[in-house]
Write a protein that holds these residues in place. Structure first.
Motif, short mmCIF file in Angstrom:
data_model
loop_
_atom_site.label_atom_id
_atom_site.label_comp_id
_atom_site.label_asym_id
_atom_site.label_seq_id
_atom_site.Cartn_x
_atom_site.Cartn_y
_atom_site.Cartn_z
N LEU A 231 31.12 -62.15 -51.65
CA LEU A 231 30.20 -61.57 -50.68
C LEU A 231 30.52 -62.05 -49.27
O LEU A 231 30.47 -61.26 -48.31
N ASP A 232 30.87 -63.32 -49.13
CA ASP A 232 31.24 -63.84 -47.82
C ASP A 232 32.53 -63.20 -47.31
O ASP A 232 32.67 -62.93 -46.12
N ALA A 233 33.45 -62.94 -48.24
CA ALA A 233 34.73 -62.33 -47.85
C ALA A 233 34.54 -60.91 -47.33
O ALA A 233 35.34 -60.42 -46.53
N ILE B 210 33.35 -56.52 -43.29
CA ILE B 210 33.23 -55.08 -43.55
C ILE B 210 31.81 -54.61 -43.24
O ILE B 210 31.61 -53.60 -42.56
N ARG B 211 30.82 -55.35 -43.73
CA ARG B 211 29.42 -54.97 -43.48
C ARG B 211 29.10 -54.99 -42.00
O ARG B 211 28.44 -54.09 -41.47
N ARG B 212 29.56 -56.03 -41.31
CA ARG B 212 29.30 -56.15 -39.88
C ARG B 212 29.95 -54.99 -39.11
O ARG B 212 29.35 -54.41 -38.20
N LYS B 213 31.17 -54.65 -39.49
CA LYS B 213 31.91 -53.59 -38.81
C LYS B 213 31.21 -52.24 -38.98
O LYS B 213 31.08 -51.47 -38.02
N LYS B 214 30.73 -51.94 -40.19
CA LYS B 214 30.10 -50.65 -40.44
C LYS B 214 28.74 -50.55 -39.75
O LYS B 214 28.34 -49.48 -39.30
N ILE B 215 28.02 -51.67 -39.65
CA ILE B 215 26.75 -51.66 -38.92
C ILE B 215 27.00 -51.40 -37.44
O ILE B 215 26.26 -50.66 -36.78
N LYS B 216 28.07 -52.00 -36.90
CA LYS B 216 28.42 -51.74 -35.50
C LYS B 216 28.75 -50.27 -35.28
O LYS B 216 28.38 -49.68 -34.26
N HIS B 217 29.46 -49.67 -36.24
CA HIS B 217 29.78 -48.24 -36.13
C HIS B 217 28.51 -47.40 -36.14
O HIS B 217 28.39 -46.42 -35.40
N LEU B 218 27.55 -47.78 -36.99
CA LEU B 218 26.29 -47.05 -37.05
C LEU B 218 25.54 -47.15 -35.73
O LEU B 218 25.02 -46.15 -35.21
N LEU B 219 25.47 -48.36 -35.16
CA LEU B 219 24.78 -48.56 -33.89
C LEU B 219 25.47 -47.78 -32.76
O LEU B 219 24.80 -47.19 -31.90
N ALA B 220 26.80 -47.78 -32.78
CA ALA B 220 27.54 -47.04 -31.76
C ALA B 220 27.28 -45.54 -31.88
O ALA B 220 27.14 -44.83 -30.87
N TYR B 221 27.20 -45.06 -33.13
CA TYR B 221 26.90 -43.65 -33.37
C TYR B 221 25.52 -43.29 -32.84
O TYR B 221 25.33 -42.26 -32.18
N VAL B 222 24.54 -44.15 -33.08
CA VAL B 222 23.18 -43.90 -32.60
C VAL B 222 23.15 -43.93 -31.07
O VAL B 222 22.54 -43.05 -30.43
N GLU B 223 23.80 -44.91 -30.46
CA GLU B 223 23.81 -45.02 -29.01
C GLU B 223 24.47 -43.81 -28.36
O GLU B 223 23.98 -43.29 -27.35
N VAL C 113 30.35 -48.70 -46.57
CA VAL C 113 30.40 -50.13 -46.90
C VAL C 113 30.86 -50.31 -48.34
O VAL C 113 31.73 -51.14 -48.64
N LEU C 114 30.26 -49.54 -49.25
CA LEU C 114 30.63 -49.64 -50.66
C LEU C 114 32.09 -49.23 -50.89
O LEU C 114 32.82 -49.89 -51.63
N SER C 115 32.50 -48.12 -50.27
CA SER C 115 33.86 -47.62 -50.50
C SER C 115 34.91 -48.59 -49.99
O SER C 115 35.96 -48.76 -50.61
N ASN C 116 34.64 -49.25 -48.86
CA ASN C 116 35.59 -50.24 -48.35
C ASN C 116 35.61 -51.48 -49.21
O ASN C 116 36.66 -52.09 -49.41
N THR C 117 34.44 -51.87 -49.72
CA THR C 117 34.37 -53.05 -50.58
C THR C 117 35.06 -52.80 -51.91
O THR C 117 35.74 -53.68 -52.44
N ILE C 118 34.92 -51.58 -52.45
CA ILE C 118 35.44 -51.28 -53.78
C ILE C 118 36.86 -50.76 -53.74
O ILE C 118 37.72 -51.18 -54.52
#
Length: 296
Positions: free
Chosen positions: A126-128, A132-145, A167-172
């Motif tokens: 999960l730490d590794a 990925i999670r941080r990057k996708k959240i940033k993309h979501l915020l940028a999309y909203v902005e 997030v899931l697809s990049n993790t898996i």
């Protein structure tokens, strides 16, 4: 208020059951659920107590609606309530006999649980995947902005759904589903979640399962077939890449797919290709779905 439902089909009068509202013939207490079941059950709990019996069609349901009672059941009597009722929609492709979410406590279930605990949901893994999670959240915020800047309306549900899938697809798979070629996959995932969320007469009246009156299992079979085709392609591509580049299971960093393929290759746990596909189905769809609807 914590709410847990345990389904257990019993012979009438065979065991003492908790109190509850008197069921109507045939339909039981279905009408008392209304269009907001969580509120209806909360009101019934005030009348009948923190543990009560309801009859949903032919299925007897025990509803627990207090934290203390739920703790007593889940911790002190977990072995009696560890299995769950399998929705008819989930029974396509015999998924109920392979998918970890639906399996009873058994050796196959323990093997799959071991894989999840040690190789997929461990703190190290999960730490590794935190970047990925941080990057996708940033993309979501940028999309909203960006949409706010140009005055464009946003469908929040779709945006969050896309972010969760990515997030899931990049993790898996180490693949981003933003790519237009992945639209088919998104449609399949959405279709499966839609069918799982529909009220199904077969769940309340087991005698109707063979008839599949609403066609839910038939449509789920089509969705499962399509998503397993996608998984087959991704697995074949990954196997070709590993063979071409001489993949080293002991030194290479890996996503979930590589992890599962390594386990199959090393035979540390007995799994085959079919187990892997059904595990991917659980990780991609059923875990997020169950978490969303708080199904224990």
């Amino acid at each position: 208020m914590a709410l847990s439902s345990f389904y257990k089909r019993r012979k009438a009068g065979s065991e003492q059951q908790p109190p509850g509202p008197t069921p109507y013939p045939v339909i039981g207490n279905l009408l008392e659920l209304g269009d907001k079941p969580h509120k209806s059950l909360a009101k019934l709990a005030k009348i009948h107590g923190p543990i009560m019996t309801l009859k949903f069609g032919q299925v007897t349901t025990v509803v627990v609606s207090s934290a203390s009672m739920a703790k007593a059941i889940l911790q002190n009597h977990d072995s009696s309530f560890c299995n769950r009722m399998v929705p008819d929609a989930a029974c396509s492709y015999n998924h109920q006999e392979i998918g970890m979410v639906w399996l009873p406590v058994s050796t196959p279930w323990k093997n799959l649980r071991k894989i999840c605990n040690l190789h997929i949901f461990s703190s190290h893994k999960l730490d590794a995947n935190q970047d990925i999670r941080r990057k996708k959240i940033k993309h979501l915020l940028a999309y909203v902005e960006e949409n706010c800047r140009v005055g464009q309306a946003i469908v929040i549900g779709q945006a969050v759904f896309n972010t969760s899938l990515n997030v899931l697809s990049n993790t898996i798979f180490s693949v981003d589903l933003v790519d237009p070629t992945a639209r088919e996959f998104k449609d399949i995932v959405w279709g499966i979640m839609t069918e799982l969320g529909k009220p199904n007469l077969s769940d309340n009246f087991p005698l109707l399962k063979k008839l599949d009156l609403q066609g839910i299992r038939r449509r789920m079979t089509i969705h499962y077939s399509k998503i397993f085709e996608v998984f087959d392609r991704l697995i074949d591509q990954r196997l070709d890449q590993r063979q071409e580049h001489g993949y080293n299971t002991s030194t290479e960093s890996s996503d979930v797919l590589d992890t599962l393929l390594n386990i199959r290759q090393d035979k540390s746990v007995e799994i085959d290709g079919n187990d892997i596909k059904h595990m991917l189905l659980v990780l991609f769809i059923l875990f997020p779905f169950l978490h969303k609807f708080q199904v224990i």
